[in-house]
Design a protein around this motif. Structure first.
Motif, PDB file in Angstrom:
ATOM      1  N   LEU A 237       0.829  -1.209   0.000  1.00  0.00           N
ATOM      2  CA  LEU A 237       0.000   0.000   0.000  1.00  0.00           C
ATOM      3  C   LEU A 237       0.862   1.257   0.000  1.00  0.00           C
ATOM      4  O   LEU A 237       0.463   2.288  -0.544  1.00  0.00           O
ATOM      5  N   HIS A 238       2.035   1.159   0.595  1.00  0.00           N
ATOM      6  CA  HIS A 238       2.960   2.294   0.622  1.00  0.00           C
ATOM      7  C   HIS A 238       3.438   2.664  -0.787  1.00  0.00           C
ATOM      8  O   HIS A 238       3.767   3.818  -1.052  1.00  0.00           O
ATOM      9  N   LEU A 239       3.433   1.706  -1.688  1.00  0.00           N
ATOM     10  CA  LEU A 239       3.881   1.952  -3.055  1.00  0.00           C
ATOM     11  C   LEU A 239       2.858   2.728  -3.884  1.00  0.00           C
ATOM     12  O   LEU A 239       3.195   3.242  -4.949  1.00  0.00           O
ATOM     13  N   LEU A 240       1.638   2.830  -3.398  1.00  0.00           N
ATOM     14  CA  LEU A 240       0.593   3.559  -4.124  1.00  0.00           C
ATOM     15  C   LEU A 240       0.791   5.067  -3.994  1.00  0.00           C
ATOM     16  O   LEU A 240       1.395   5.540  -3.034  1.00  0.00           O
ATOM     17  N   ASN A 241       0.235   5.809  -4.965  1.00  0.00           N
ATOM     18  CA  ASN A 241       0.284   7.270  -4.831  1.00  0.00           C
ATOM     19  C   ASN A 241      -0.751   7.721  -3.802  1.00  0.00           C
ATOM     20  O   ASN A 241      -1.603   6.949  -3.370  1.00  0.00           O
ATOM     21  N   GLU A 242      -0.679   8.959  -3.404  1.00  0.00           N
ATOM     22  CA  GLU A 242      -1.519   9.472  -2.316  1.00  0.00           C
ATOM     23  C   GLU A 242      -3.013   9.387  -2.630  1.00  0.00           C
ATOM     24  O   GLU A 242      -3.818   9.084  -1.754  1.00  0.00           O
ATOM     25  N   GLU A 243      -3.378   9.658  -3.861  1.00  0.00           N
ATOM     26  CA  GLU A 243      -4.792   9.610  -4.227  1.00  0.00           C
ATOM     27  C   GLU A 243      -5.342   8.188  -4.087  1.00  0.00           C
ATOM     28  O   GLU A 243      -6.433   7.989  -3.551  1.00  0.00           O
ATOM     29  N   ASN A 244      -4.580   7.214  -4.543  1.00  0.00           N
ATOM     30  CA  ASN A 244      -5.024   5.826  -4.434  1.00  0.00           C
ATOM     31  C   ASN A 244      -5.055   5.358  -2.975  1.00  0.00           C
ATOM     32  O   ASN A 244      -5.946   4.613  -2.582  1.00  0.00           O
ATOM     33  N   LYS A 245      -4.108   5.811  -2.184  1.00  0.00           N
ATOM     34  CA  LYS A 245      -4.125   5.483  -0.753  1.00  0.00           C
ATOM     35  C   LYS A 245      -5.376   6.056  -0.106  1.00  0.00           C
ATOM     36  O   LYS A 245      -6.027   5.410   0.710  1.00  0.00           O
ATOM     37  N   ARG A 246      -5.703   7.279  -0.488  1.00  0.00           N
ATOM     38  CA  ARG A 246      -6.881   7.944   0.068  1.00  0.00           C
ATOM     39  C   ARG A 246      -8.161   7.210  -0.357  1.00  0.00           C
ATOM     40  O   ARG A 246      -9.088   7.035   0.448  1.00  0.00           O
ATOM     41  N   LEU A 247      -8.196   6.736  -1.607  1.00  0.00           N
ATOM     42  CA  LEU A 247      -9.345   5.954  -2.080  1.00  0.00           C
ATOM     43  C   LEU A 247      -9.559   4.724  -1.202  1.00  0.00           C
ATOM     44  O   LEU A 247     -10.670   4.449  -0.741  1.00  0.00           O
ATOM     45  N   LEU A 248      -8.483   3.978  -0.981  1.00  0.00           N
ATOM     46  CA  LEU A 248      -8.577   2.755  -0.180  1.00  0.00           C
ATOM     47  C   LEU A 248      -8.928   3.064   1.267  1.00  0.00           C
ATOM     48  O   LEU A 248      -9.692   2.339   1.904  1.00  0.00           O
ATOM     49  N   GLN A 249      -8.385   4.135   1.777  1.00  0.00           N
ATOM     50  CA  GLN A 249      -8.676   4.510   3.157  1.00  0.00           C
ATOM     51  C   GLN A 249     -10.156   4.858   3.318  1.00  0.00           C
ATOM     52  O   GLN A 249     -10.799   4.434   4.269  1.00  0.00           O
ATOM     53  N   TYR A 250     -10.698   5.620   2.389  1.00  0.00           N
ATOM     54  CA  TYR A 250     -12.113   5.966   2.457  1.00  0.00           C
ATOM     55  C   TYR A 250     -12.987   4.709   2.392  1.00  0.00           C
ATOM     56  O   TYR A 250     -13.941   4.568   3.141  1.00  0.00           O
ATOM     57  N   LYS A 251     -12.654   3.814   1.486  1.00  0.00           N
ATOM     58  CA  LYS A 251     -13.486   2.633   1.280  1.00  0.00           C
ATOM     59  C   LYS A 251     -13.369   1.629   2.423  1.00  0.00           C
ATOM     60  O   LYS A 251     -14.370   1.137   2.927  1.00  0.00           O
ATOM     61  N   PHE A 252     -12.145   1.301   2.845  1.00  0.00           N
ATOM     62  CA  PHE A 252     -11.959   0.206   3.789  1.00  0.00           C
ATOM     63  C   PHE A 252     -11.825   0.643   5.244  1.00  0.00           C
ATOM     64  O   PHE A 252     -12.248  -0.068   6.137  1.00  0.00           O
ATOM     65  N   LYS A 253     -11.244   1.792   5.483  1.00  0.00           N
ATOM     66  CA  LYS A 253     -11.095   2.246   6.859  1.00  0.00           C
ATOM     67  C   LYS A 253     -12.315   3.047   7.301  1.00  0.00           C
ATOM     68  O   LYS A 253     -12.858   2.808   8.368  1.00  0.00           O
ATOM     69  N   ASP A 254     -12.729   3.982   6.461  1.00  0.00           N
ATOM     70  CA  ASP A 254     -13.848   4.850   6.815  1.00  0.00           C
ATOM     71  C   ASP A 254     -15.196   4.287   6.377  1.00  0.00           C
ATOM     72  O   ASP A 254     -16.235   4.872   6.682  1.00  0.00           O
ATOM     73  N   LYS A 255     -15.181   3.182   5.608  1.00  0.00           N
ATOM     74  CA  LYS A 255     -16.408   2.495   5.157  1.00  0.00           C
ATOM     75  C   LYS A 255     -17.336   3.411   4.364  1.00  0.00           C
ATOM     76  O   LYS A 255     -18.540   3.431   4.548  1.00  0.00           O
ATOM     77  N   LYS A 256     -16.754   4.186   3.467  1.00  0.00           N
ATOM     78  CA  LYS A 256     -17.548   5.080   2.618  1.00  0.00           C
ATOM     79  C   LYS A 256     -18.000   4.339   1.363  1.00  0.00           C
ATOM     80  O   LYS A 256     -17.325   3.446   0.869  1.00  0.00           O
ATOM     81  N   SER A 257     -19.132   4.742   0.833  1.00  0.00           N
ATOM     82  CA  SER A 257     -19.627   4.166  -0.415  1.00  0.00           C
ATOM     83  C   SER A 257     -18.938   4.855  -1.600  1.00  0.00           C
ATOM     84  O   SER A 257     -18.271   5.888  -1.435  1.00  0.00           O
ATOM     85  N   VAL A 258     -19.123   4.285  -2.776  1.00  0.00           N
ATOM     86  CA  VAL A 258     -18.522   4.866  -3.981  1.00  0.00           C
ATOM     87  C   VAL A 258     -19.058   6.279  -4.205  1.00  0.00           C
ATOM     88  O   VAL A 258     -18.300   7.182  -4.567  1.00  0.00           O
ATOM     89  N   THR A 259     -20.338   6.479  -3.967  1.00  0.00           N
ATOM     90  CA  THR A 259     -20.939   7.805  -4.138  1.00  0.00           C
ATOM     91  C   THR A 259     -20.319   8.816  -3.177  1.00  0.00           C
ATOM     92  O   THR A 259     -19.982   9.939  -3.570  1.00  0.00           O
ATOM     93  N   GLU A 260     -20.159   8.427  -1.926  1.00  0.00           N
ATOM     94  CA  GLU A 260     -19.557   9.324  -0.937  1.00  0.00           C
ATOM     95  C   GLU A 260     -18.110   9.655  -1.301  1.00  0.00           C
ATOM     96  O   GLU A 260     -17.672  10.806  -1.170  1.00  0.00           O
TER      97      GLU A 260
END
Length: 179
Positions: free
Chosen positions: A120-143
């Motif tokens: 995950l560290h190899l990803l760029n910041e935007e992709n890290k943020r995408l994964l964080q929103y989806k898996f850590k913060d449990k946000k939907s695609v719309t959110e």
């Protein structure tokens, strides 16, 4: 192009990473609690005062019936005290065992987490943020789309690209069995 099974494997790894992140905090607190409990038991064992009250409803002592299995003279009060200390010893051993099991669990979680964290560290910041929103913060695609000012299709396409890249790099390093 990755298939659905491979994508699910990557998702599962990422979910496990964020789950371990949360569980490790709880496990550390539990370890601290058990360590304090172990210290309390040790203090009770070494205290000149008994950690529990004696059973004072004991019958009068008849010395013709006193004697343990080894022929040692032992009064009911002494047996009561012995029972208290044997319970303390049992609790101490059980707590030590729980601490050992928890430490082993924490080490396994840390190892598993560090492996995924590297990728995950190899990803760029935007992709890290995408994964964080989806898996850590449990946000939907719309959110996520609203938060990042992107369209839903762009977010979905970005997830697909991230999953594809992560699967390829993890498969190359042997995290997944090659199919």
């Amino acid at each position: 192009m990755i298939n659905k099974k491979e994508m699910e494997a990557v998702k599962k790894k990422i979910e496990q990473y964020y789950y371990n992140e949360k569980v490790m905090v709880w496990n550390q607190k539990e370890l601290e609690r058990l360590t304090r409990r172990l210290q309390e038991i040790e203090q009770d064992r070494n205290s000149p005062l008994l950690p529990a009250s004696l059973n004072t409803d004991l019958q009068g002592v008849r010395y013709d019936r006193i004697g343990g299995k080894a022929g040692i003279v032992q009064s009911p009060i002494e047996r009561n005290i012995e029972a208290i200390y044997s319970r303390l010893d049992k609790n101490y051993e059980e707590t030590q065992q729980k601490i050992l099991e928890l430490k082993i669990k924490i080490v396994r979680q840390e190892d598993e987490r560090k492996e995924t964290e590297f990728y995950l560290h190899l990803l760029n910041e935007e992709n890290k943020r995408l994964l964080q929103y989806k898996f850590k913060d449990k946000k939907s695609v719309t959110e996520i789309a609203l938060l990042l000012h992107l369209s839903k299709s762009t977010v979905c396409r970005s997830f697909y690209e991230v999953y594809k890249w992560l699967y390829k790099i993890m498969e190359y390093h042997g995290v997944f069995e090659k199919t």
